[in-house]
Structures are given as structure tokens and as C-alpha cells.
Write a protein that holds these residues in place. Structure first.
Motif, PDB file in Angstrom:
ATOM      1  N   GLY A  36       4.331 -61.956   7.465  1.00 35.37           N
ATOM      2  CA  GLY A  36       3.925 -61.465   7.597  1.00 35.37           C
ATOM      3  C   GLY A  36       3.134 -60.431   6.745  1.00 35.37           C
ATOM      4  N   TYR A  37       2.971 -60.734   4.980  1.00 35.16           N
ATOM      5  CA  TYR A  37       2.328 -60.193   4.305  1.00 35.16           C
ATOM      6  C   TYR A  37       1.015 -60.273   4.912  1.00 35.16           C
ATOM      7  N   LYS A  38      -0.210 -60.105   3.702  1.00 42.03           N
ATOM      8  CA  LYS A  38      -1.381 -60.806   4.179  1.00 42.03           C
ATOM      9  C   LYS A  38      -1.953 -61.513   2.417  1.00 42.03           C
ATOM     10  N   ILE A  39      -2.322 -62.039   2.894  1.00 40.81           N
ATOM     11  CA  ILE A  39      -3.545 -63.201   1.585  1.00 40.81           C
ATOM     12  C   ILE A  39      -4.888 -62.789   1.369  1.00 40.81           C
ATOM     13  N   ILE A  40      -4.726 -61.757   0.046  1.00 42.10           N
ATOM     14  CA  ILE A  40      -6.323 -61.240   0.193  1.00 42.10           C
ATOM     15  C   ILE A  40      -6.199 -61.753  -2.126  1.00 42.10           C
ATOM     16  N   VAL A  41      -7.484 -61.895  -2.049  1.00 38.59           N
ATOM     17  CA  VAL A  41      -8.661 -62.360  -2.281  1.00 38.59           C
ATOM     18  C   VAL A  41      -8.950 -61.519  -3.075  1.00 38.59           C
ATOM     19  N   SER A  42      -9.728 -61.507  -4.944  1.00 38.88           N
ATOM     20  CA  SER A  42     -10.839 -61.011  -5.572  1.00 38.88           C
ATOM     21  C   SER A  42     -11.978 -61.831  -5.507  1.00 38.88           C
TER      22      SER A  42
END
Lengths: 306, 306
Positions: free
Chosen positions: A142-148
Motif C-alpha cells: 500500500g505504500y507509495k514508492i517515491i524518488v528524488s
């Protein structure tokens, strides 16, 4: 034998609960610690990097590890082993680069010895004060994967440097368009703000890593440690159009951050890109709908330029 | 250029108040930190040391630095760079030696990379909890100079090893009488109890160093940093009769401790030898009544075996 198998031997020999994340979290002291080495002709060649850039990068890669933990970087020590032919100008420029990368992080010690090749080993310390520390084992369905930032620029820069070596920042033969990639490789920038935003504002467990060994590697490490599937679409990964998808996925040394956080947390932060989500399932990564249990030839070949 | 001149360049470039003692004291975190490297064919040769002994010594020399500060050693990270021909047995034995030396100190991280020669960089952390931290700048006129253990054994051991190389602990050709010296060189023991006794019981500022670079060097470093004269008599320095006075004074790597403390403090501790006292005067050392402002040829030649 591969590095990962050797690390398994070390873990077994030491029976240590700390070895696994980029940093060790020493809760009793309220700090995280990391140590990384750079070896001449293994990690860099002096025919394309200046002493200033080398000092800068050696420090930055360790600050990046601290940022990946969510801690605030505070102190550094630098151990430098140098061949006899190295002069005092090298040392002065190296430490000026180190200082520039360190910014408000204090360089407090280390040592200086002789060697045949240049060896640099940096230790960085960070504090957990006001910060929630990450673990790669904390990703949840359920967590989102985010990047810089953008991915693959550093590997693209290395490719250019190896074709046109010369220890100055820019030579005309490399092409103006490659400047950004070369800069990304020689003088990467740790994602201090991205790390700070998350670690200061999040209230629950979360996973975070830097992409020192590549984005696909970071995703698979989190997936394995958390026993989940990390699902992403290559179309969502920020990258320069001149960089191939293989380089975006596999290229190391971008020192961007990748984090898995709850969706409802995202409203508290800015300057990130959602590249996918965490799912229940086998440990592995799903890229453009295809599942891979490891970073193997199958995954690599799938995105190989035809 | 000499190491000390190069360190001066680093200090000037960084403008850091921390660099000077063996450990940096990070008061806000309540910890001390030190990092030291060992390089193959510079600090050791694989033809006389086993992987177990190498792991043991790499850890112990860093624990010794923590002990010299008076802090309690708590954590270690180990960065290891190894040539391709090194097998998993080497790594297993190295870490078993490291673990043996560490005792209750936890090995919490580090990294593993390739290299042409073996390169080991260890970082150690200690806590100031319940301990008074030393500084080499804290010696005062009237203080007594005390030491732990015997001096010169390690250098004597190295001499034997270089004559009779073989990576096993003892070969008959080395002679039974040399066993103690070889042990002192290959598997030195940090003076944890000596350090603990002083740091837990003392209420005032004091100076302490280990003798990694030799006893005379430690005395001169304290004298210079404290701007005093350290006076000793060679007849008072504990040493094996088989070891020459030159080796007692100059031989490095004993990892004994030398401290300057008030005379009235001595009743609180045991297991030490008084070798002299601190006097007002020029920065330097007085040995058997003769003053030396530095460790130069004059001092060395004075004790050269005729």
C-alpha cells in the motif's frame, strides 16, 4: 565469489544484528554510522577526476548514506592512504573538495598513511534528533514508492569520461550536452532536503535507500528486506531522454533517494516523484508488469538496447 | 614531505579544532571517534601475519586509541578492500580475529571492496559516560608521568619476524625466547583497564596517549601540545632486558598507555609505573638529564647501540 556472498560470511561470523542497512543505527547513542571506501582504479581513475572532485565525492557518498537513513549528517572522519608521488597540492585540493561537500558537517579526524594506490575511507555520523530513522525492511503493501531527482545520469557521465579521459571538468570533445552527466558522476549531490523532509515529518516506519548501486538494486534490496513486491513503471521514472532505460535502472552512483512511504504522508512533503507502489507478494520487483525475483540477466536483457 | 607536515596542511585547509588528539571528542553526542588504516606492505606483510591476527590487530589498534582518550569503547565499523585472490576463508578468519579483539565492543558495519593490496580501515566509537576524556594538551608541571606495561616488545618482535618470516604464530627458528615479542607485535592488547581506572576516577584534566608511534614520540607529543617539559629516566621505563634502550624509546606499536596525572591521584589506581614527571620549561623531553626539543638524530644517536 560475489560481494553479497562475502557479506553473508561476515554476518554469520559476527552474528551481528546491525549489518544490513547502509548505516548502522546505534540507538543508545542516538546516532547512525556509515563507512565507505573508494579505491583508485577500482572506483575511480586519476585520468578523469581532479583531487578536488575526489575529495568532494568521497565525502558526498558517505553523507548520502546518512541521508538514506533519515538522520542529520553531523561529523566525518577521513582516512587517506597515498602513494609517495602525491604532493601537498593534491592533499590541499582533496581536503578543499571534502570541505565543500561537507558544508556544515564537521571533518573531525582520520589518518594519513602511505600506499601504492590511493585509498580513501570515510566514516560519517548522523544524529536521530528530531528524525525518524529508516530501514530497508520497513516497506509495507500500500505504500507509495517515491524518488528524488533523475536516474542514470552518473552512469551516462562515466561512459563519456571513459571515452574522453582528462582530469579537468570539461573538455570540448566530450560535448556540451554531456556536461550534466559528467557533473552527476564526478560531483554527485546527496539528497539532504528530500531526506530531511521525510525524516522530520513522518510518524510511522518507512523504508529508504540511496541509489549508489543503481535504482533497480535499491528496489530489490528493499523488496527482499521487507518481503514484499515493489512495482514500478519505467515511464514514471524521471530520467534524461538521452539516457537509456537500462542505464536508468542499473546505472549506479546517482546518490538519489528512493523511499516507500504511506500515501497519506505525501501531502506533507514536496519535490518527489511517485514511481510505483508496494504490493503484497513474493520478494522482488515488478517492472512494467513483469515480475523479477532478482537483478539477473533476464531483467538486464529485457531492457538492453537493441 | 613528512606525515606531520601533511597533517598541518590538512589542519590549515579544514580549519578544524578537532584534529590533534588520537580521537576526536564530539561533546554534543557524548562520544569519541577514531579511524586508522592498515595497508599491506606498508604496515604489515602477509608473509608473517595470519588473517586472524590481522583482523585482531586492526581492531585492537583502534580500541587502543579509544582507550587513550579515556572513553569506553562501544562500536566499530570495518572497511576492507581485498585483492581478487583472497578467498572466503581469509574473510572468515579475519572477522574471527576482529571479533576476538573486539570482545564486548560491537562490530556494526563497514564495507567490502576490491583492491590490488589489502587495505583495512577501522573506525571506533567510545562513550564519555562516567569517564573523564583526556587531551594531550592537558599535562601540567608537577604531574607524574605513568605508563602501563613494558615498552619496545613489539618492535623487537617485528625485528624477529622480518628475519624469520612465516605466517604462523611460532616457528622454531625464531627461538622460544622471542615468543613474547612476536605476540606483542602481531596481537597487541589495548590497555582497557589502565584507561578505565584513570578515566573513571580522575576529577581533573589529564593527558593520555597510546604508544603506537613509540614512547618517546608520545612523550614529545604531550610535551608540545601542553607546552611543558616531560622528564624521564631510562632506568625507570619498564622493559625486557633483551630489548635495547633505543627500541624501548623509539619502537612503535606497543599500544601501551602513557598518562600525566596529579601525584595525589595515584593512590586511587594500581598497576602503573611512574617513569618521570612534568616540569615547567621549554616544550620537549628530558631523558636521563639531557633535554631534547624534538625526536631527532641527536636523541636517536644518543641511545644507538654501540
Amino acid at each position: 565469489m560475489k560481494e553479497k556472498e562475502l557479506i553473508q560470511i561476515i554476518k554469520t561470523t559476527l552474528n551481528s544484528e546491525y549489518i544490513g542497512d547502509d548505516c548502522a543505527y546505534l540507538k543508545d547513542l542516538g546516532i547512525v554510522i556509515t563507512q565507505d571506501s573508494l579505491v583508485e582504479d577500482i572506483h575511480f581513475k586519476m585520468d578523469y577526476i581532479t583531487p578536488f572532485q575526489l575529495g568532494f565525492k568521497s565525502v558526498m557518498v558517505n553523507i548520502s548514506d546518512i541521508c538514506a537513513s533519515g538522520a542529520k549528517p553531523l561529523y566525518l572522519t577521513i582516512s587517506l592512504s597515498l602513494p609517495k608521488h602525491i604532493d601537498d597540492e593534491f592533499i590541499k585540493n582533496f581536503y578543499e573538495g571534502a570541505k565543500e561537500a561537507a558544508q556544515d558537517v564537521k571533518i573531525v579526524g582520520g589518518d594519513l598513511t602511505g600506499s601504492e594506490k590511493i585509498f580513501i575511507s570515510v566514516t560519517a555520523l548522523g544524529t536521530d534528533k528530531g528524525r525518524k530513522i529508516s530501514s530497508r525492511a520497513n516497506a509495507k503493501a500500500g505504500y507509495k514508492i517515491i524518488v528524488s531527482g533523475e536516474h542514470g545520469n552518473s552512469a551516462k557521465g562515466l561512459e563519456v569520461l571513459l571515452k574522453h579521459p582528462s582530469p579537468v571538468f570539461q573538455t570540448p570533445s566530450r560535448g556540451e550536452g554531456n556536461k550534466k552527466f559528467i557533473q552527476a558522476h564526478l560531483m554527485p549531490v546527496a539528497q539532504r532536503e528530500f531526506s530531511k523532509q521525510i525524516a522530520e515529518n513522518i510518524n510511522c516506519n518507512y523504508a529508504m535507500m540511496d541509489t549508489s548501486d543503481g535504482l533497480a538494486d535499491a528496489l530489490i534490496q528493499i523488496a527482499k528486506a521487507s518481503n514484499v513486491t515493489l512495482s514500478t513503471d519505467t515511464s514514471k521514472i524521471p530520467h534524461d531522454p538521452a539516457v537509456s532505460i537500462n542505464t536508468v535502472l542499473y546505472g549506479g552512483e546517482d546518490y538519489q533517494l528512493v523511499a516507500c512511504v504511506p500515501e497519506n504522508f505525501l501531502k506533507k512533503i514536496s519535490d518527489y516523484t511517485i514511481i510505483g507502489e508496494v504490493k503484497n507478494g513474493n520478494s522482488g520487483i515488478e517492472i512494467d508488469g513483469i515480475f523479477y525475483s532478482d537483478i539477473d540477466d533476464k531483467l538486464y536483457n529485457h531492457f538492453e538496447e537493441k
